[in-house]
Design an enzyme around this catalytic site. Structure first.
Site, mmCIF file in Angstrom:
data_model
loop_
_atom_site.group_PDB
_atom_site.id
_atom_site.type_symbol
_atom_site.label_atom_id
_atom_site.label_comp_id
_atom_site.label_asym_id
_atom_site.label_seq_id
_atom_site.Cartn_x
_atom_site.Cartn_y
_atom_site.Cartn_z
ATOM 1 N N HIS A 139 16.250 -7.336 40.385
ATOM 2 C CA HIS A 139 17.619 -6.912 40.122
ATOM 3 C C HIS A 139 17.632 -5.549 39.440
ATOM 4 C CE1 HIS A 139 21.858 -7.018 39.154
ATOM 5 N NE2 HIS A 139 21.966 -8.114 39.877
ATOM 6 N N HIS A 140 18.603 -4.722 39.824
ATOM 7 C CA HIS A 140 18.690 -3.361 39.285
ATOM 8 C C HIS A 140 19.017 -3.359 37.791
ATOM 9 C CE1 HIS A 140 18.706 0.856 39.477
ATOM 10 N NE2 HIS A 140 19.313 1.039 40.635
ATOM 11 N N CYS A 141 19.556 -4.444 37.265
ATOM 12 C CA CYS A 141 19.815 -4.485 35.829
ATOM 13 C C CYS A 141 18.516 -4.524 35.032
ATOM 14 C CB CYS A 141 20.693 -5.673 35.461
ATOM 15 S SG CYS A 141 19.881 -7.276 35.556
ATOM 16 N N ASN A 327 17.447 0.168 32.687
ATOM 17 C CA ASN A 327 17.566 1.454 33.371
ATOM 18 C C ASN A 327 17.543 2.617 32.397
ATOM 19 O OD1 ASN A 327 18.476 1.035 36.473
ATOM 20 N ND2 ASN A 327 19.155 -0.676 35.211
#
Length: 499
Positions: A139-141, A327
């Site tokens: 997941h990009h989180c 990120n």
């Protein structure tokens, strides 16, 4: 225990019935030098168990705050069953690139289960030539491009023989603050949120001339310049070209289905063109994308007169934040000269535009992406994000697409003894960012492209990959023109790792 940042949480909020917000990669493996001449699921699971402590993003799960009153927390999953995250499938004959891409697209469509660590791996057999594929998504989180590459590197080796890895040092696992602690933190932050939101807006004002949509508003440059003066950062900055977004078939609400194509271009060819035009490798990549998008749009009589506007993610992760989950990215927004018919001029304008964008970014590193994510309270952001994204895609899309170029190692790597032939990255599609995403990763002498699309916007995604290759040939002809007369030595064919 660590709470998600506003930007990390934004990737959670962006998910909807039509949006899956994970990043992924497709590794093509040659198992010839692996034990037994193959890569087994059991070997992959054992490798993950041995090295899981080197990849913190794979060990953590979300602990949510009741009623979404605050951003979630990361907590160690002490009962993690690695085997439950690793799947295996076999392609039907003939096991070609189209079948593999179709299978990858179907897997990529599915969202991750938020009740456990946010990742999956899929070992895919049946490829022609005896190759094996590994698709992994996180997941990009939890990761960005750089930390994603580092997570992958934890599983890779420099030789077919796996390197010895020290076991993790014993330490108590971090825990979430508990229900009372979560609610107390939510109440405290809700009280101070108006002040922090005003500070975020003030900081964003200095970047108003580079924020999509806002940059096109009358007076944006004047307001940004005044904000920089008031903040004491009144340094001369290069003026960016217009960031007005033209209408294209790429933009508008997307559906839940995905299409995927992939392929590689020799990095030596890209560097040869870059040297000839005094440009960077990234400039050539952006010019290739501009040429491919222009050709695709022209075929459909949908080429706008203005340049397309691309969002280009930029890594801002420091050495001290290397092991931090989440990120550490910003974004440059730049025009792609799709309006120019001459490939030589497209490359020159691309290089000039990207140099200007980089100088502007270096002089005033854009923090607006994180600041924008923190303006609204978490509960409001969670509810509003999917609606705002869809509405903006109809009324005023901020960009036409995202183009990302992630640098990688220029030597071969091995997974479970199998040589990694290529690594094709995949990213996220949202209503806001457009129905096509082009990402590339430089590895062992190649630029490995992954193109993801929504079929409602771009159904024939393989045609875009073909246009990228044609654009590369077009630029090479400018560097190595064919002589009109006399014997011509044939240039050896350039190896293309397909697809």
């Amino acid at each position: 225990m660590r709470q998600l940042t506003a930007l990390d949480a934004q990737f959670l909020h962006a998910e909807s019935a039509t949006t899956a917000a994970h990043v992924a990669g497709l590794a093509i493996l040659d198992p010839g030098c692996a034990p037994g001449g193959t890569v087994t699921r059991e070997a992959l699971v054992e490798l993950l168990r041995e090295r899981l402590h080197l990849a913190p993003a794979l060990r953590l799960r979300l602990a949510t705050v009741p009623f979404g009153l605050d951003r979630p927390y990361w907590v160690e999953d002490t009962g993690l069953d690695v085997a439950a995250h690793v799947h295996e499938t076999t392609l039907p004959a003939p096991g070609d690139e189209a079948r593999l891409a179709g299978e990858i697209a179907r897997i990529h469509e599915r969202r991750l289960d938020r009740s456990r660590p946010l990742w999956e791996m899929h070992l895919i057999r049946g490829l022609n030539g005896g190759r094996v594929a590994l698709y992994a998504k996180v997941h990009h989180c939890a990761i960005d491009g750089v930390s994603g590459a580092e997570t992958l590197a934890a599983l890779l080796d420099l030789t077919p023989e796996p390197r010895p890895v020290e076991p993790p040092a014993p330490e108590p696992p971090p825990t979430a603050p508990g229900l009372a602690g979560m609610l107390a933190g939510a109440v405290s932050r809700s009280v101070t949120h108006p002040v922090s939101a005003l500070r975020s807006l003030a900081r964003m004002a200095a970047d108003l001339d580079v924020i999509p949509v806002a940059a096109a508003l009358p007076g944006a440059r004047t307001v940004a310049a005044a904000a920089r003066v008031l903040s004491g950062k009144d340094r001369p900055l290069p003026e960016l070209p217009s960031l007005s977004v033209p209408r294209t078939p790429f933009n508008g609400p997307i559906g839940a289905e995905r299409r995927f194509s992939y392929g590689s271009i020799p990095l030596a060819d890209v560097k040869r063109v870059a040297r000839a035009f005094e440009a960077s490798v990234n400039d050539v990549v952006m010019a290739l994308c501009a040429s491919a998008l222009r050709a695709w749009l022209r075929e459909r009589e949908a080429l706008p007169e203005r340049p397309l506007i691309a969002a280009v993610p930029v890594a801002v992760r420091t050495a001290s934040a290397r092991d931090v989950v989440g990120n550490q990215i910003s974004v440059m927004v730049a025009p792609l000269p799709t309006d120019l018919g001459c490939p030589r001029e497209r490359l020159r304008v691309t290089a000039r535009t990207m140099r200007t964008a980089k100088r502007r970014f270096a002089g005033s590193p854009a923090t607006w992406l994180g600041e924008l994510s923190s303006v609204l309270p978490p509960a409001v952001t969670a509810l509003a994000t999917p609606v705002v994204f869809r509405l903006a895609s109809i009324v005023m899309p901020p960009v036409n697409l995202i183009v990302s170029n992630v640098p990688g190692p220029q030597f071969p790597l091995y997974l479970c003894g199998a040589r990694v032939l290529a690594y094709h990255p995949m990213s996220v599609l949202t209503d806001l960012s457009g129905g096509v995403n082009i990402t590339c990763f430089s590895y062992d002498g190649s630029l490995d492209f992954g193109i993801l699309s929504c079929p409602n916007r771009v159904a024939d995604v393989w045609r875009l990959m073909g246009h990228l290759r044609e654009a590369m040939d077009e630029l090479l002809e400018l560097v190595e023109p064919v002589r009109p007369a006399g014997p011509v030595a044939a240039r050896p064919p350039r190896e293309m790792i397909p697809a």
